[in-house]
Design a protein around this motif. Structure first.
Motif, PDB file in Angstrom:
ATOM      1  N   ALA B  39      39.221  42.963  33.562  1.00  0.00           N
ATOM      2  CA  ALA B  39      40.380  43.610  34.170  1.00  0.00           C
ATOM      3  C   ALA B  39      41.235  42.538  34.821  1.00  0.00           C
ATOM      4  N   THR B  52      43.088  47.487  33.489  1.00  0.00           N
ATOM      5  CA  THR B  52      42.349  47.159  32.278  1.00  0.00           C
ATOM      6  C   THR B  52      42.707  48.101  31.150  1.00  0.00           C
ATOM      7  N   LEU B  80      36.574  48.493  35.010  1.00  0.00           N
ATOM      8  CA  LEU B  80      37.047  48.427  36.399  1.00  0.00           C
ATOM      9  C   LEU B  80      35.878  48.148  37.338  1.00  0.00           C
ATOM     10  N   ALA B  85      36.116  46.914  41.203  1.00  0.00           N
ATOM     11  CA  ALA B  85      37.181  47.856  41.567  1.00  0.00           C
ATOM     12  C   ALA B  85      36.669  49.295  41.506  1.00  0.00           C
ATOM     13  N   PRO B  87      37.492  52.894  40.452  1.00  0.00           N
ATOM     14  CA  PRO B  87      38.473  53.514  39.553  1.00  0.00           C
ATOM     15  C   PRO B  87      39.347  54.540  40.286  1.00  0.00           C
ATOM     16  N   GLY B 147      42.287  50.479  39.263  1.00  0.00           N
ATOM     17  CA  GLY B 147      41.275  50.645  40.299  1.00  0.00           C
ATOM     18  C   GLY B 147      41.637  49.848  41.543  1.00  0.00           C
TER      19      GLY B 147
END
Lengths: 330, 330
Positions: B39, B52, B80, B85, B87, B147
């Motif tokens: 990502a 991503t 993600l 991250a 989401p 995310g």
């Protein structure tokens, strides 16, 4: 709904809308998706962002005025821009048919990069898949984009009021006609180029109008007619267009007449349509530049619809696109 | 580079990497894309987000343990999650072949919706295009996701140090083998199911380790071998795997032996591989649950590579995937 997917389901008109509402929205329903606008609006830790995606299957991949690489970038930039968002970054997913020439792929990637650079945005993430010969028609691209919402505006069909003014940023129907002519089936000797271009500067200029800017869209698949019908479905008022004020180039009009297609239904890829408060109309025209035009107004109506007044004093109902007269235009 | 795109370019191994680096990165180069991680990391008004995308062309569309709808959602959730991250929202672009049954399309949309719900994320925007019969193999889906970056972690190959520990969250090679078996070409009587699942909970649990968590990835196309080779290229140290500690189910191992494929090269769709500081290894194992295992360590090396130590005291070099033994696995 028929039992299989038809080309009309991909044309952006009535069948597309039904597929999206009756199947995808029905299954995936959530408050972000529900407005079915060009981009979803969400909050990331308090920062308001817009998120959008579009798949591109245009045929041919290269056409007068552009190619699928440029189109895929501009289309997603434009979906963010007309949602009142400043594009931050894009993604691009490529599905490529085995045997696709690498130099053509490079040219399309180059074109996407140039378009991204022109729009001041980066293609930040990508993916590539390859399918066997015969399992795709050269190449399909799906772009997605994230943008930062402009705090000056609040855009929604529900903010549109009777008396508001309808503007378009330039002449319509060029992209769809250019792609049709590029296929060579028609044997017409016309030099029509696609209008593919980013509209983020025009959109940004309109955002300066603040809350006098009610709503914007880029009239792609299904053309201005379909886009305005979608507006009307959400704003509970009618849009009345004045046919003689809608800018259409002479050669495009001639091609439309030969093809028996109303330019109102033909895709644009570098234009925006906006609704503004009446007192903002002059500022909006100036912001959009010399090719823009006021093309109609919003009227209170018991049965909301899109109408087009002809130069002869009559008027006709402009419905959503039905069927698919122009397949794989974007 | 050959002059046309080949199936190997889509397999996630050496040829894919070359296509991405020599063509896409070369043309689209920008600081967000350059790390070529799962990502891109960017800032939206000071809020750090991850972005991503992945295209899905798996054949068949439905396979034991999952389908393309679920896979497309889980894949993007996972890209993600392993980027550190949480989401926020997904998009989905569908390219559908004319004639595709609407009830099958509904089932795939339903499956995508269920997967999104399980991962606590909404499909916030979508697009549908239809191509003529023969211009696609049923359906392709491209998902993208955004995310919110977890502020506790800083994940990068450059943070990996000699002595760090390599963990995997569960048994490997199930997705690729399940899809191969589902094609029916092999006539093997084995009940292998795809492991397609979101890994966001496992990833979140590892994020609690803070800076002792160095790097995470989901080893999809090209398998664990390819993912770790990509790590090694970026961290300037070697990864040494202990073969006997890598969890592989017996039936998956048997199928791999019959097919002549090393399970290290087979795609996973619900596993993550992580590198943590040595003193965090036990906490990481507990966080990942009972199926997780420590499978190797990072070693200083003049020539960084992935090595695998066999139960017999030998070791072999594990290179990136070459060619495409498992086409259209995701």
């Amino acid at each position: 709904m028929s039992e299989v997917v038809t080309l009309a389901h991909g044309a952006g008109g009535k069948a597309s809308r039904r597929l999206v509402e009756d199947l995808f929205l029905d299954e995936l329903r959530n408050p972000l998706l529900e407005p079915l606008s060009d981009a979803a609006l969400l909050s990331a830790n308090g920062t308001r962002i817009a998120l959008t995606t579009d798949a591109y299957v245009v045929r041919p991949l290269v056409f007068p005025g552009g190619d699928i690489g440029e189109l895929a970038v501009n289309g997603t930039v434009n979906d963010l821009a007309v949602s009142g968002a400043h594009p931050l970054a894009l993604t691009a997913g490529f599905v490529i048919e085995e045997g696709f020439p690498l130099d053509e792929l490079r040219a399309l990637a180059h074109s996407a990069a140039r378009a991204a650079s022109a729009a001041g945005v980066a293609v930040a993430a990508g993916d590539t898949k390859v399918v066997e010969r015969g399992a795709a028609d050269g190449l399909y691209v799906t772009t997605a984009g994230v943008g930062l919402l402009d705090p000056r505006v609040d855009l929604s069909p529900t903010r549109v009021r009777p008396g508001d003014v309808v503007l378009v940023s330039g002449s319509i129907a060029e992209h769809g006609i250019a792609v049709m002519l590029a296929r060579g089936d028609l044997r017409l000797e016309l030099d029509v180029e696609s209008d593919t271009a980013p509209v983020h500067r025009e959109a940004d200029a309109l955002c300066a109008l603040g809350r006098q800017l009610r709503w914007m869209r880029d009239p792609t698949r299904g053309g201005l007619a379909t886009t305005l019908n979608e507006l009307v479905a959400g704003c509970d008022a009618s849009v009345v267009l004045s046919e003689s004020t809608i800018p259409v180039r002479e050669d495009v009009r001639a091609a439309c007449e030969l093809l028996g297609i109303d330019p109102l239904y033909v895709a644009n890829e570098g234009k925006l349509v906006a609704i503004v408060a009446p007192r903002a109309a002059d500022s909006a025209l100036r912001a959009l530049g010399p090719d823009a035009a006021v093309i109609g107004e919003v009227r209170a109506d018991d049965v909301p619809m899109v109408l087009c007044e002809t130069p002869f004093g009559g008027s006709r109902i402009v419905d959503m696109l039905v069927g698919d007269p122009l397949p794989r235009i974007c």
